[in-house]
Design a protein around this motif. Structure first.
Motif, PDB file in Angstrom:
ATOM      1  N   LYS A 149       0.808  -1.219  -0.075  1.00 34.59           N
ATOM      2  CA  LYS A 149      -0.055   0.049   0.038  1.00 34.59           C
ATOM      3  C   LYS A 149       1.022   1.066   0.128  1.00 34.59           C
ATOM      4  O   LYS A 149       1.772   1.708   1.044  1.00 34.59           O
ATOM      5  N   ILE A 150       0.769   2.020  -0.980  1.00 32.58           N
ATOM      6  CA  ILE A 150       1.709   3.014  -1.239  1.00 32.58           C
ATOM      7  C   ILE A 150       1.455   4.354  -0.446  1.00 32.58           C
ATOM      8  O   ILE A 150       0.112   4.847  -0.133  1.00 32.58           O
ATOM      9  N   SER A 151       2.700   4.570   0.450  1.00 34.11           N
ATOM     10  CA  SER A 151       2.174   5.823   1.282  1.00 34.11           C
ATOM     11  C   SER A 151       3.077   7.101   0.814  1.00 34.11           C
ATOM     12  O   SER A 151       2.745   8.286   1.281  1.00 34.11           O
ATOM     13  N   SER A 152       3.877   7.024  -0.064  1.00 33.63           N
ATOM     14  CA  SER A 152       4.672   8.240  -0.554  1.00 33.63           C
ATOM     15  C   SER A 152       5.252   8.082  -1.900  1.00 33.63           C
ATOM     16  O   SER A 152       5.488   6.770  -2.355  1.00 33.63           O
ATOM     17  N   MET A 153       5.634   9.042  -2.595  1.00 31.42           N
ATOM     18  CA  MET A 153       6.356   8.803  -4.081  1.00 31.42           C
ATOM     19  C   MET A 153       7.158   9.970  -4.604  1.00 31.42           C
ATOM     20  O   MET A 153       6.878  11.236  -3.911  1.00 31.42           O
ATOM     21  N   ALA A 154       7.984   9.911  -5.334  1.00 34.51           N
ATOM     22  CA  ALA A 154       8.771  10.761  -6.007  1.00 34.51           C
ATOM     23  C   ALA A 154       9.185  10.642  -7.428  1.00 34.51           C
ATOM     24  O   ALA A 154       9.152   9.398  -7.735  1.00 34.51           O
ATOM     25  N   VAL A 155       8.926  11.420  -8.241  1.00 39.59           N
ATOM     26  CA  VAL A 155       9.424  11.308  -9.699  1.00 39.59           C
ATOM     27  C   VAL A 155      10.489  12.270 -10.142  1.00 39.59           C
ATOM     28  O   VAL A 155      10.331  13.635  -9.834  1.00 39.59           O
ATOM     29  N   LYS A 156      11.456  11.711 -10.906  1.00 38.78           N
ATOM     30  CA  LYS A 156      12.523  12.784 -11.212  1.00 38.78           C
ATOM     31  C   LYS A 156      13.336  12.210 -12.632  1.00 38.78           C
ATOM     32  O   LYS A 156      13.651  10.796 -12.437  1.00 38.78           O
ATOM     33  N   ASP A 157      13.097  12.763 -13.744  1.00 43.75           N
ATOM     34  CA  ASP A 157      13.887  12.303 -15.009  1.00 43.75           C
ATOM     35  C   ASP A 157      13.111  11.032 -15.177  1.00 43.75           C
ATOM     36  O   ASP A 157      11.821  10.810 -15.606  1.00 43.75           O
ATOM     37  N   ASN A 158      13.890   9.961 -15.334  1.00 41.45           N
ATOM     38  CA  ASN A 158      13.497   8.661 -15.591  1.00 41.45           C
ATOM     39  C   ASN A 158      12.960   7.751 -14.451  1.00 41.45           C
ATOM     40  O   ASN A 158      13.051   6.509 -14.623  1.00 41.45           O
ATOM     41  N   ILE A 159      13.243   8.388 -13.384  1.00 41.26           N
ATOM     42  CA  ILE A 159      13.219   7.523 -12.028  1.00 41.26           C
ATOM     43  C   ILE A 159      11.690   7.621 -11.272  1.00 41.26           C
ATOM     44  O   ILE A 159      11.485   8.827 -10.895  1.00 41.26           O
ATOM     45  N   LEU A 160      11.270   6.742 -10.873  1.00 45.51           N
ATOM     46  CA  LEU A 160      10.197   6.879  -9.863  1.00 45.51           C
ATOM     47  C   LEU A 160      10.304   5.860  -8.734  1.00 45.51           C
ATOM     48  O   LEU A 160      10.721   4.753  -8.915  1.00 45.51           O
TER      49      LEU A 160
END
Length: 436
Positions: free
Chosen positions: A180-191
């Protein structure tokens, strides 16, 4: 005021309204191309949350059968149609009356003892990674929404077992089940995504599946509260995970090796590395915010002034100003060269400050409350000039695109759940400003 709204309903999901408004006043201005097409190809991709927050139940019950099914045009808005499509004329109260009631009755979670359930449901789970790309989080999935194509697709499903695709000698990786996802970050080609049981998942956006995943800790209630992707002073890309077990863990984004681990005296709710990668803002279950050295974890400064727990840091692109959001309903601005006292205090209307974002050019700061309000401040005015975006519903995230143009606002509601896009107004090719 001119307004253009395009409602996009994806099968089995929420309504996604892409909204741009042109405001003729002294506040921010937003515009949209009138040729924007509302035809959409439906895809059964977005997953509706079981625990999605909504408007107050008595209000929502009245609205459930009134779900809007048509676009809102500029003419309709000028004639009184609501920006979210809420049919106030068919309800027993006006918009102004309901706003008055919400301001009086909304309960802000504070007093230094919020339950974890209250904290979890107010997480920021929306990011924009380009002018046209938005990433949104469901309970067990990550979705990509293309504003340009008006089309969505699932990029990560963690309801089923997650098996890492990269196998390397000495790499501590493990399969995960139903994260169950609690947090996320995305930058360039990375998640990167964190989980409610201390999980960490790394994914390349141009490759299927998860490249790397592991469990950071087995401690009870060890939630991965926040993720950050940044460049270290040496230029190498790093991933930082803040956890409820009072620790920050730093990973190399190429080798996936854990390069550092820092411990603190309280649960860490959020972290953010400075633009040069040398400092880390550490916010958590304390009235104090910390600035720590990104290499050693040593505390370089203690920021005092907030009255409750903090959840949202944001760095100005020049690296000299840090903004911190707190459950005391304020955002404080700090000059890191003299952090003994805050430069300014920005006040919300009714709730904790859950999200803060600077534009990449440093001209504007967006400040998000848990529900109903997003405030956009003009930095060059000393944060005096401000546009208030006034909505109804729990706000699940805000994000500027990297080119500083669109502002995306996610609203969670069973009937009027939406992503609203506000475009930056330019008066001519020589003037780069929202304001008159």
């Amino acid at each position: 005021m001119s307004l253009y709204t395009h409602e996009i309903e994806l099968s089995g999901a929420v309504v996604c309204r892409i909204v741009m408004a042109h405001l003729h006043n002294n506040d921010l201005e937003y515009v949209v191309d009138e040729d924007y097409d509302s035809d959409v190809e439906e895809e059964p991709q977005l997953q509706k949350r079981d625990e999605m927050e909504s408007l107050d139940s008595d209000f929502e019950d009245d609205l459930e059968f009134n779900k809007s099914s048509t676009d809102t045009t500029a003419v309709e808005f000028r004639n009184g149609k609501d920006i979210q499509g809420i049919p106030w004329e068919r309800l027993n109260y006006t918009r102004d009356k309901y706003r008055e009631t919400r301001l009086k009755q909304y309960k802000n979670y504070e007093n230094l003892s919020p339950s974890q359930e209250q904290i979890n449901k107010l997480r920021n789970l929306l990011w924009a990674t380009s002018k046209h790309d938005i990433y949104l989080v469901g309970d067990y999935s990550v979705m990509h929404w293309s504003v340009l194509l008006r089309k969505g697709k699932e990029v990560l499903n963690v309801a089923k077992p997650v098996v890492p695709t990269l196998k390397r000698p000495g790499l501590f990786t493990q399969s995960l089940s139903r994260v169950k996802i609690s947090s996320m970050a995305v930058k360039d080609n990375i998640l990167v995504a964190g989980g409610f049981q201390g999980e960490l998942i790394f994914k390349y956006l141009d490759h299927p599946g998860a490249a790397f995943c592991t469990k950071l800790t087995s401690n009870e209630n060890a939630i991965t509260n926040a993720m950050d992707i940044y460049n270290s002073p040496s230029g190498s890309m790093r991933i930082m995970a803040a956890n409820n077990d009072a620790k920050i863990r730093v990973f190399d984004a190429v080798s996936f090796a854990c390069t550092n681990q820092f411990s603190f005296d309280w649960s860490v709710n959020s972290t953010s590395a400075s633009p040069d990668g040398k400092l880390v803002a550490v916010l958590g279950d304390s009235v104090e915010c910390l600035l720590a050295d990104s290499q050693s974890g040593k505390v370089a400064a203690t920021l005092k002034g907030h009255l409750d727990y903090s959840f949202s840091p944001a760095w100005h692109p020049d690296g000299r100003i840090l903004a911190t959001g707190n459950q005391d309903t304020t955002c404080r601005l700090w000059d890191i060269s003299n952090p003994s006292t805050s430069l300014a205090v920005l006040k919300g209307n009714m709730g904790a400050i859950r999200g803060l974002k600077f534009t990449s050019d440093g001209r504007f700061l967006a400040m998000q409350e848990p529900a109903d309000f997003v405030h956009v401040f003009d930095v060059e005015s000393g944060y005096v000039k401000c546009q208030e975006i006034n909505l109804f519903g729990e706000i699940v995230g805000i994000s500027f695109s990297p080119d500083s143009e669109p502002l995306f606002v996610g609203v969670a509601d069973r009937t009027y759940g939406s992503v609203l896009e506000f475009s930056r107004r330019h008066y001519d090719c020589c003037l780069d400003s929202f304001f008159y």
